[in-house]
Design an enzyme around this catalytic site. Structure first.
Site, PDB file in Angstrom:
ATOM      1  N   ARG A 137     -22.680 -14.453 -15.344  1.00  0.00           N
ATOM      2  CA  ARG A 137     -22.018 -15.036 -16.505  1.00  0.00           C
ATOM      3  C   ARG A 137     -22.004 -14.020 -17.646  1.00  0.00           C
ATOM      4  NH1 ARG A 137     -18.335 -18.848 -17.941  1.00  0.00           N
ATOM      5  NH2 ARG A 137     -19.070 -20.362 -19.474  1.00  0.00           N
TER       6      ARG A 137
ATOM      7  N   THR B 178      -9.574 -19.927 -14.116  1.00  0.00           N
ATOM      8  CA  THR B 178     -10.593 -19.598 -13.127  1.00  0.00           C
ATOM      9  C   THR B 178     -10.010 -19.557 -11.704  1.00  0.00           C
ATOM     10  OG1 THR B 178     -12.147 -20.728 -14.601  1.00  0.00           O
ATOM     11  CG2 THR B 178     -12.980 -20.181 -12.436  1.00  0.00           C
TER      12      THR B 178
ATOM     13  N   THR C  79     -14.071 -16.037 -13.144  1.00  0.00           N
ATOM     14  CA  THR C  79     -13.222 -16.484 -14.245  1.00  0.00           C
ATOM     15  C   THR C  79     -13.116 -15.461 -15.368  1.00  0.00           C
ATOM     16  OG1 THR C  79     -12.893 -18.336 -15.783  1.00  0.00           O
ATOM     17  CG2 THR C  79     -15.140 -17.563 -15.493  1.00  0.00           C
TER      18      THR C  79
ATOM     19  N   GLU D  27     -14.889 -15.894 -22.982  1.00  0.00           N
ATOM     20  CA  GLU D  27     -15.972 -16.767 -22.527  1.00  0.00           C
ATOM     21  C   GLU D  27     -16.833 -17.317 -23.657  1.00  0.00           C
ATOM     22  OE1 GLU D  27     -16.014 -18.550 -19.493  1.00  0.00           O
ATOM     23  OE2 GLU D  27     -15.598 -16.504 -18.858  1.00  0.00           O
TER      24      GLU D  27
ATOM     25  N   ASP E  49     -16.877 -20.966 -24.756  1.00  0.00           N
ATOM     26  CA  ASP E  49     -17.572 -22.019 -24.007  1.00  0.00           C
ATOM     27  C   ASP E  49     -18.862 -22.449 -24.704  1.00  0.00           C
ATOM     28  OD1 ASP E  49     -15.690 -22.328 -22.070  1.00  0.00           O
ATOM     29  OD2 ASP E  49     -16.787 -21.297 -20.490  1.00  0.00           O
TER      30      ASP E  49
ATOM     31  N   SER F 111     -21.351 -23.332 -18.445  1.00  0.00           N
ATOM     32  CA  SER F 111     -20.141 -23.334 -17.623  1.00  0.00           C
ATOM     33  C   SER F 111     -20.096 -24.607 -16.792  1.00  0.00           C
ATOM     34  CB  SER F 111     -20.144 -22.121 -16.693  1.00  0.00           C
ATOM     35  OG  SER F 111     -19.097 -22.190 -15.737  1.00  0.00           O
ATOM     36  N   SER F 112     -18.895 -24.945 -16.309  1.00  0.00           N
ATOM     37  CA  SER F 112     -18.734 -26.030 -15.345  1.00  0.00           C
ATOM     38  C   SER F 112     -18.473 -25.515 -13.935  1.00  0.00           C
ATOM     39  CB  SER F 112     -17.582 -26.951 -15.758  1.00  0.00           C
ATOM     40  OG  SER F 112     -17.883 -27.615 -16.956  1.00  0.00           O
TER      41      SER F 112
ATOM     42  N   GLY G 178     -10.703 -25.001 -12.807  1.00  0.00           N
ATOM     43  CA  GLY G 178     -10.248 -26.210 -13.486  1.00  0.00           C
ATOM     44  C   GLY G 178     -11.011 -26.597 -14.734  1.00  0.00           C
ATOM     45  N   GLY G 179     -11.716 -25.674 -15.404  1.00  0.00           N
ATOM     46  CA  GLY G 179     -12.451 -26.031 -16.606  1.00  0.00           C
ATOM     47  C   GLY G 179     -13.514 -27.071 -16.307  1.00  0.00           C
TER      48      GLY G 179
END
Length: 603
Positions: A134, A423, A441, A460, A463, A488-489, A509-510
């Site tokens: 990340r 993503t 992503t 990023e 987020d 993050s998801s 897809g967020g």
């Protein structure tokens, strides 16, 4: 003829969404359409493989193979990975080749300027682990980065476009880290397809052309981005050949110098200059942020479900925990008996999702920076108690975060950070039985819109929560801090039974990623759908309250029943990008989301 030239014939009208995939099926000879259980003998012709994979996707039939399988978001990327696997490479080797091509042909979704989460099953040891790549906040950033001088949070797009939103990229470091741990192939050979396509050109897909046209002015704020996506002042068009020699040059640096060539030297200097030089919205990234970046190996988080373990990414992702919570709360309900068309099934799934998202907003963030009840959130007793809340016969009037077991007493505020769809996802199983699930992503479509050396930089940092405290004055766990990784998801997942993988899955897809993955696992395990039909099933999702029904599908027919149960209902586009591989007693079965242009190939 070049690979890109050969691929033009397959590309035209055959990718992107379900309707385009159906057109491709109609163009396939009848005998090909009836032989969708593709055999490894056909592998010698990758173009034939691609045609059959597109037809299989449209028909709801999985691609089958005995030894290895790959499913990812663009045929050219899948072909690059397939060449590596067919030559005896590992899933980690193939992932490198796939990601490098995706960063070229699907630049709006992922690339060298972004980050990723990877879940790995090692067939030799039987162990599962994860790599966290990340992005990190610059050390000069402060919690108020996305507030104006009066302390008011910025509008989302005012924060996104420009250098302000750019975090330290993690993807190049991940490619090298995964290859060092699990690679078998020569590092340099993994770059061949991406360099050839970048130098020689690739055919612009329908999806990329459409997204560039829709983006319009926001994608023309900075000279390099404008020149690439709007040559001669006009947006790139479907089928046009697009070259990216600047990207090819960066790949040559990575090929010869490894990740160090990205995080120091001229490439790193140009990244910092681009971030700080976005004069309308400059960022704070420094060379020291790049040189200090590290991939972190973390334990997977796993939740029990229907005699399986559903394992995924822990903090700073909320994906593994929230998917696990949804499934754990549903453990006591017989979804198989209720069935996929029963509104009662969707009542249970929707309210379980709402309860899980309430916990997500309250507790989940980068656990290296804030205390988090990671174990408590998946403790079976806690999930069983939360699951009892679903025992009524209509929707829950309201939901709130629970009180999981926790050794800390800090009370966090509710986080409302946005996470918009973009993503991409890669699922791979190699011939030795190693399994890889990786979601990658640059965050929002086209990221920060800042391009450097042929790749886009992420946004990023948006987020993170734009606020540091909620309205009640409680601190927000997902507030920005120097060096911190935003929540993050992303939900790369591997489902195990008796310690061995049976399903490798994930999606873009967020924040809807969580629902896409959970729903597809339910469709596969509870409703007995094959992996391709599970990915193509109409979406019914809930996150923060309302239920989203996928427009133009059978899901819309549930609207009145769900309204009668007390839900607020919206019909909307739910453009997932699920890619999955099922490991069955009879071999491997691959599926790719019919809503997008990806495919599965095996051998």
């Amino acid at each position: 003829m070049s690979r890109a030239g050969i691929f033009l014939a397959v590309l035209a009208g055959a990718m992107a969404v379900q309707a385009q995939a159906q057109q491709a099926t109609d163009a396939v000879a009848p005998e090909a359409a009836s032989e969708l259980a593709v055999t490894p003998e056909a592998f010698g012709d990758l173009e034939e493989w691609t045609r059959r994979a597109i037809a299989a996707k449209s028909d709801g039939t999985p691609v089958q193979a005995p030894d290895w399988m790959i499913s990812a978001a663009h045929p050219l990327a899948v072909q690059a990975g397939a060449r590596i696997l067919d030559a005896g490479g590992s899933a980690a080797d193939a992932m490198v080749a796939v990601q490098l091509v995706l960063g070229l042909v699907e630049p709006q979704s992922s690339g060298l300027g972004g980050g990723a989460f990877l879940v790995w099953y090692d067939a030799q040891t039987g162990e599962l682990t994860t790599l966290d790549a990340r992005e990190t906040a610059p050390m000069a950033a402060r919690p108020t980065l996305f507030q104006d001088e009066g302390g008011t949070p910025l509008k989302f797009m005012d924060a996104v476009v420009g250098g302000r939103s750019v975090g330290t990229p993690g993807t190049p470091a991940l490619l090298e880290a995964a290859h060092r741990r699990w690679g078998k192939s020569n590092w340099a050979g993994l770059f061949d397809d991406a360099i050839e396509l970048a130098d020689g050109g690739f055919a612009v897909s329908p999806r990329l052309a459409e997204l560039v046209a829709e983006e319009g002015e926001d994608l023309q704020r900075y000279p390099e981005t404008t020149a690439y996506f709007f040559p001669d002042g006009k947006p790139i068009v479907q089928g046009a050949t697009l070259k990216n020699p600047a990207y090819a040059d960066v790949l040559r640096v990575l090929r010869s110098e490894g990740a160090e060539g990205f995080y120091s030297g001229p490439v790193a200097q140009d990244i910092v200059a681009a971030v700080r030089g976005a004069t309308d919205n400059p960022g704070m990234l420094a060379l020291s942020d790049l040189t200090q970046y590290r991939v972190i190996e973390r334990p997977a988080v796993c939740a029990a479900y229907r005699e399986h373990e559903v394992c995924g990414m822990g903090p700073p992702s909320s994906g593994g925990l929230t998917v696990g919570q949804i499934l754990g709360m549903l453990e006591g309900y017989d979804l198989a008996m209720l069935g996929a068309e029963n509104p009662e099934s969707w009542r249970l799934i929707a309210d379980a999702s709402r309860l899980a998202f309430a916990d997500r907003e309250r507790y989940m963030a980068d656990s290296d920076f804030v205390p988090m009840p990671t174990k408590g959130l998946l403790e079976p007793g806690y999930l069983a108690e939360r699951g009892k809340l679903l025992g009524g016969d209509d929707s829950l009037p309201e939901v709130s975060a629970g009180s999981p077991g926790w050794s800390h007493a800090m009370l966090w505020g509710r986080d409302e950070a946005l996470e918009l769809p973009s993503t991409t996802h890669i699922s791979i199983v190699d011939a030795e039985g190693n399994a890889l699930s990786m979601t990658t992503t640059i965050e929002n479509g086209f990221g920060s819109r800042v391009m450097v050396r042929g790749f886009l930089l992420n946004n990023e940092l948006t987020d993170f929560s734009f606020r540091t405290h909620d309205d009640a004055g409680y601190p927000i766990a997902n507030a920005l801090a120097p060096g911190k990784r935003p929540r993050s998801s992303m939900s790369p997942s591997i489902v195990l039974k008796d310690g061995k993988p049976v399903l490798v899955i994930g999606s873009p897809g967020g924040s809807r990623i969580i629902g896409y993955v959970a729903q597809s696992i339910i469709a596969y395990l509870d409703w007995g759908m094959n992996v391709q039909r599970a990915l193509g099933a109409p979406h019914v999702l809930s996150r923060f309250g309302p239920v989203d029904l996928e427009a133009g599908t059978d899901a819309a027919g549930l609207a009145q029943a769900l309204i009668d149960l007390g839900f607020e209902v919206n019909e909307t586009e739910l453009n997932s990008g699920l890619h999955a591989i099922a490991i069955t007693p009879d071999g491997l079965e691959g599926g790719a989301d019919p809503r997008r242009e990806g495919i599965a190939i095996g051998g």
